[in-house]
Structures are given as structure tokens and as C-alpha cells.
Design an enzyme around this catalytic site. Structure first.
Site, PDB file in Angstrom:
ATOM      1  N   TYR A  67       0.822  -1.214   0.000  1.00  0.00           N
ATOM      2  CA  TYR A  67       0.000   0.000   0.000  1.00  0.00           C
ATOM      3  C   TYR A  67       0.855   1.264   0.000  1.00  0.00           C
ATOM      4  O   TYR A  67       0.508   2.258  -0.634  1.00  0.00           O
ATOM      5  CB  TYR A  67      -0.988  -0.009   1.176  1.00  0.00           C
ATOM      6  CG  TYR A  67      -2.213  -0.823   0.868  1.00  0.00           C
ATOM      7  CD1 TYR A  67      -2.317  -2.148   1.257  1.00  0.00           C
ATOM      8  CD2 TYR A  67      -3.243  -0.275   0.111  1.00  0.00           C
ATOM      9  CE1 TYR A  67      -3.428  -2.905   0.927  1.00  0.00           C
ATOM     10  CE2 TYR A  67      -4.361  -1.031  -0.221  1.00  0.00           C
ATOM     11  CZ  TYR A  67      -4.449  -2.343   0.186  1.00  0.00           C
ATOM     12  OH  TYR A  67      -5.543  -3.094  -0.156  1.00  0.00           O
ATOM     13  N   ARG A  70       1.838   1.767  -3.502  1.00  0.00           N
ATOM     14  CA  ARG A  70       0.709   2.294  -4.292  1.00  0.00           C
ATOM     15  C   ARG A  70       0.470   3.763  -3.964  1.00  0.00           C
ATOM     16  O   ARG A  70       0.168   4.578  -4.820  1.00  0.00           O
ATOM     17  CB  ARG A  70      -0.543   1.466  -4.037  1.00  0.00           C
ATOM     18  CG  ARG A  70      -0.488   0.110  -4.715  1.00  0.00           C
ATOM     19  CD  ARG A  70      -1.698  -0.723  -4.339  1.00  0.00           C
ATOM     20  NE  ARG A  70      -2.954  -0.134  -4.826  1.00  0.00           N
ATOM     21  CZ  ARG A  70      -4.153  -0.529  -4.398  1.00  0.00           C
ATOM     22  NH1 ARG A  70      -4.256  -1.470  -3.471  1.00  0.00           N
ATOM     23  NH2 ARG A  70      -5.231   0.026  -4.869  1.00  0.00           N
ATOM     24  N   VAL A 103      -9.576   3.846  -5.104  1.00  0.00           N
ATOM     25  CA  VAL A 103      -9.151   4.399  -3.807  1.00  0.00           C
ATOM     26  C   VAL A 103      -8.019   5.412  -4.027  1.00  0.00           C
ATOM     27  O   VAL A 103      -7.376   5.838  -3.081  1.00  0.00           O
ATOM     28  CB  VAL A 103      -8.680   3.250  -2.879  1.00  0.00           C
ATOM     29  CG1 VAL A 103      -9.838   2.310  -2.572  1.00  0.00           C
ATOM     30  CG2 VAL A 103      -7.505   2.476  -3.476  1.00  0.00           C
ATOM     31  N   HIS A 129     -15.089   1.984  -1.892  1.00  0.00           N
ATOM     32  CA  HIS A 129     -14.046   1.101  -1.343  1.00  0.00           C
ATOM     33  C   HIS A 129     -13.042   1.867  -0.485  1.00  0.00           C
ATOM     34  O   HIS A 129     -11.957   1.366  -0.199  1.00  0.00           O
ATOM     35  CB  HIS A 129     -13.311   0.360  -2.470  1.00  0.00           C
ATOM     36  CG  HIS A 129     -14.191  -0.631  -3.177  1.00  0.00           C
ATOM     37  ND1 HIS A 129     -13.940  -1.074  -4.454  1.00  0.00           N
ATOM     38  CD2 HIS A 129     -15.342  -1.242  -2.798  1.00  0.00           C
ATOM     39  CE1 HIS A 129     -14.888  -1.922  -4.819  1.00  0.00           C
ATOM     40  NE2 HIS A 129     -15.758  -2.041  -3.837  1.00  0.00           N
ATOM     41  N   CYS A 137      -7.434   3.297  12.168  1.00  0.00           N
ATOM     42  CA  CYS A 137      -6.867   2.455  13.226  1.00  0.00           C
ATOM     43  C   CYS A 137      -7.523   1.075  13.199  1.00  0.00           C
ATOM     44  O   CYS A 137      -8.756   0.955  13.159  1.00  0.00           O
ATOM     45  CB  CYS A 137      -7.099   3.098  14.597  1.00  0.00           C
ATOM     46  SG  CYS A 137      -6.548   2.008  15.929  1.00  0.00           S
ATOM     47  N   CYS A 163      -4.838   4.481  20.749  1.00  0.00           N
ATOM     48  CA  CYS A 163      -4.936   3.170  21.422  1.00  0.00           C
ATOM     49  C   CYS A 163      -3.732   2.281  21.160  1.00  0.00           C
ATOM     50  O   CYS A 163      -3.666   1.161  21.657  1.00  0.00           O
ATOM     51  CB  CYS A 163      -6.226   2.457  20.986  1.00  0.00           C
ATOM     52  SG  CYS A 163      -6.107   1.779  19.324  1.00  0.00           S
ATOM     53  N   SER A 202     -14.294  -3.861 -14.577  1.00  0.00           N
ATOM     54  CA  SER A 202     -14.510  -5.228 -15.082  1.00  0.00           C
ATOM     55  C   SER A 202     -15.809  -5.793 -14.517  1.00  0.00           C
ATOM     56  O   SER A 202     -16.224  -6.892 -14.876  1.00  0.00           O
ATOM     57  CB  SER A 202     -13.332  -6.115 -14.663  1.00  0.00           C
ATOM     58  OG  SER A 202     -13.232  -6.122 -13.242  1.00  0.00           O
ATOM     59  N   PRO A 227     -12.669  -0.585 -23.125  1.00  0.00           N
ATOM     60  CA  PRO A 227     -12.088  -1.174 -24.335  1.00  0.00           C
ATOM     61  C   PRO A 227     -12.528  -2.619 -24.542  1.00  0.00           C
ATOM     62  O   PRO A 227     -12.473  -3.147 -25.641  1.00  0.00           O
ATOM     63  CB  PRO A 227     -10.573  -1.105 -24.093  1.00  0.00           C
ATOM     64  CG  PRO A 227     -10.370  -0.203 -22.939  1.00  0.00           C
ATOM     65  CD  PRO A 227     -11.639  -0.190 -22.166  1.00  0.00           C
ATOM     66  N   ALA A 244     -11.345   5.656 -21.430  1.00  0.00           N
ATOM     67  CA  ALA A 244     -12.018   6.713 -20.659  1.00  0.00           C
ATOM     68  C   ALA A 244     -11.621   8.109 -21.131  1.00  0.00           C
ATOM     69  O   ALA A 244     -12.481   8.939 -21.441  1.00  0.00           O
ATOM     70  CB  ALA A 244     -11.676   6.526 -19.178  1.00  0.00           C
TER      71      ALA A 244
END
Ligand code: BV8
Ligand code: ZN
Length: 256
Positions: A67, A70, A103, A129, A137, A163, A202, A227, A244
Site C-alpha cells: 500500500y 501504491r 481508492v 471502497h 486504526c 490506542c 470489469s 475497451p 475513458a
């Protein structure tokens, strides 16, 4: 015989309410790899390996490494002509709800850039999403601005200041429920729209993929831009084979 794009353009122009559902394909031309396409995100990894709570419990360091990579990649990308055209259309017409499975935050960036000093709210997407650009957290659910993640070891992973539990990206993983109120807002938009424009998905991931069926269920029509064919192609009134950034500005451009 007027061509499919003109027919789609007229339907979008004449709609009193429109909903847009986008997937990873809308960000492909911004340089964000898709999930399942060639060179897709999942290629090197399998979704089950990384985008699940089990994966995070088993190996939070590996999940954060993916992540964090990304997050850096998306940070270097910019909204493309499709994101911009959708944001401008939503701002201009006030009749569009943008729902995204992505996201990457690119729709929100396009909305803020298109709005300038004006209020971007009507063009901000419903992110079903969640968002890569927010932390959550894993213990007390508190949301926070994204921290720079050092995923070199378990000890350096980010923890909650309240926490002490591990932070996680504020995204919905496979096997996790979508936020009830977010999904209800997206469902209401789909169920009250005359037209659902589906761009770059998709249509494999549920419950997002079934939103266009909500539009059809009450007499609205589905228009697809992709496409390739997808499971939604057969329920689409019009399905346009194209990308797009090439097609969307033509459909929702200045007068739609
Ligand atoms: C839920 C956030 C229920 C994270 C994502 C078995 C086990 C476990 C679950 C399931 C299971 N079977 C079914 C399920 C349900 C599961 C699901 O649908 N799985 C699928 C894969 C079968 N769904 C869930 O788990 C959801 N939760 O159902 O909870 C539940 C019930 C009870 C109790 C507990 C739970 C949660 C799903 C959310 C997962 N999170 N993302 C992250 O990003 O890391 S999903 C992920 O896939 C992304 O959000 C992505 O958007 C999404 C969908 O993919 P697409 O966006 O469509 O991208 P893709 O690459 O697939 O396709 C790209 C398309 O673009 C292609 O069509 C291509 O042709 C096109 N394209 C390419 N270039 C362009 C283009 N189009 C236009 N222009 C271009 N240039
Ligand atoms: Zn906490």
C-alpha cells in the site's frame, strides 16, 4: 443512423439525474495500473494475498509495503481528461453523482481543481471502497491523515496515537463489508438515476458491480465505456469500445 456515442451523449444530456460508476480503468490513462489488466496491480500479487484482513493479520508489514508503494505511485499521478470531464459535468449540471470503486483519490482531485474557488461538493465522488489517502486504526477505527509508512519492519509500522493498535489504509478489503451509509448513498443515487454511465470497471467486484442494475431496475438505462466487454455489456443500452480519456469528454463535454 446516428452513432452510439451521439446516442449516448443525448441520453446523458437529456437525463434529469445521472449516476457514474467508475473502476480502475478510469485511472489507467493517469498511469495508475488496473487490478486485472495487463501489468495490473494484482499481477505480481494475488488479491487474497494482500487486500484482505487475514493478510493484514498474517503479515501487516507486507501489506503496508504494497500500500505504501501504491500511495507513492498514485501521488505521482494526475487526474486525466475523463476525471476532469466528469467533475466539470457534475459541477455544471448539478445532476450527477460520481460513485467510484477506486481508492486513488483522483476524482476528488479533479473535483477540487475544476471547482477552483467554488464549492467542489457536487463533484466529489462516493468512494465505496474507501481511500488509499487516509489511515484508519485497526483497533479503535479512528481515521487520520496518511502518515509516511516505514514498512521495513513490524516495529516501524504506524500505530494509533490513541490506542496503540496498528494503523491500516482506510480501504475496504475483500471479505469486509462496505460502509453501510456510503453504500446506501450510492444505491439511492443508482436507483433514482435515469442513466448510469459505467466507465472502466470489469464489473467483477460486488456489491459495487450491481449498482448499474439498480438504475435499470427502475427503468433507467446503462451506458458503458470500456475497451473490452464486461458482464455489464449485455445489460447496457449502449456499450462503447474505447478508453475513458478518449470517450468520456466526448460524451459529457461542454453541452451534455
Ligand atoms: C463484500 C479496495 C460481503 C482495496 C477493493 C469469495 C471470498 C471473499 C469474498 C467474495 C468471494 N466471492 C465473492 C466475494 C465478494 C467480493 C467480490 O466481489 N469478489 C470478486 C473478486 C469475486 N466482494 C467483497 O469482498 C466486498 N465485500 O462482499 O462483503 C460480506 C458479507 C458478509 C460478511 C462480510 C462481508 C468488498 C470488495 C471490495 C474489495 N476492495 N479495493 C484496494 O484497492 O486495495 S476491490 C478492487 O477491485 C478495487 O477497488 C477495484 O476498483 C475493484 C474492481 O476492479 P476494477 O475497478 O473493475 O478494476 P479491474 O482491473 O478489474 O478492471 C479494469 C477495467 O478497466 C477492465 O474492464 C478494463 O477493460 C478497463 N480498462 C482498462 N484500461 C481502460 C479501461 N477502461 C477505460 N479506459 C481505459 N484506459
Ligand atoms: Zn486506535
Amino acid at each position: 443512423m446516428i452513432d452510439a456515442a451521439t446516442r449516448a451523449r443525448d441520453l446523458l444530456h437529456d437525463a434529469s439525474a445521472a449516476v457514474v460508476l467508475t473502476g480502475a480503468g478510469v485511472s489507467a490513462e493517469s498511469g495508475v495500473p488496473t487490478f486485472r489488466g495487463p501489468g495490473g496491480l494484482w499481477k505480481e500479487f494475488r488479491p487474497e494475498d494482500l487486500a484482505t484482513p487475514e493478510a493484514f493479520a498474517r503479515d501487516p508489514r507486507l501489506v503496508w509495503e504494497w500500500y505504501a508503494w501504491r500511495r507513492t505511485l498514485v501521488g505521482a499521478c494526475a487526474p486525466n481528461a475523463a476525471h476532469r470531464a466528469l467533475a466539470e459535468w457534475a459541477l455544471r449540471s448539478g445532476k450527477v453523482t460520481i460513485v467510484t470503486q477506486n481508492v486513488d483519490g483522483l476524482h476528488a482531485r479533479a473535483a477540487r481543481e475544476a471547482a477552483g474557488e467554488a464549492d467542489p461538493t457536487v463533484a466529489l465522488p462516493i468512494e465505496v471502497h474507501g481511500s488509499l489517502l487516509r489511515d484508519r486504526c485497526s483497533g479503535c477505527d479512528a481515521r487520520s491523515e496518511p502518515v509516511t509508512v516505514d514498512a521495513t519492519s513490524l516495529a516501524t509500522l504506524p500505530r494509533c496515537v490513541r490506542c496503540g493498535a496498528l494503523l491500516r489504509p482506510d480501504v475496504v478489503w475483500f471479505g469486509e463489508m462496505l460502509d453501510e451509509s456510503v453504500l446506501a448513498r450510492a444505491g439511492a443515487a443508482a436507483a433514482t438515476a435515469d442513466v448510469c454511465l459505467v466507465v472502466g470497471t470489469s464489473a467483477l467486484v460486488h456489491p459495487a458491480a450491481s449498482l448499474p442494475l439498480r438504475t435499470r431496475a427502475h427503468g433507467g438505462v446503462v451506458i458503458e465505456v470500456n475497451p473490452e466487454e464486461t458482464p455489464l455489456t449485455r445489460v447496457a443500452e449502449i456499450s462503447i469500445r474505447g478508453t475513458a480519456a478518449e470517450i468520456v469528454p466526448m460524451l459529457v463535454g461542454l453541452t451534455a
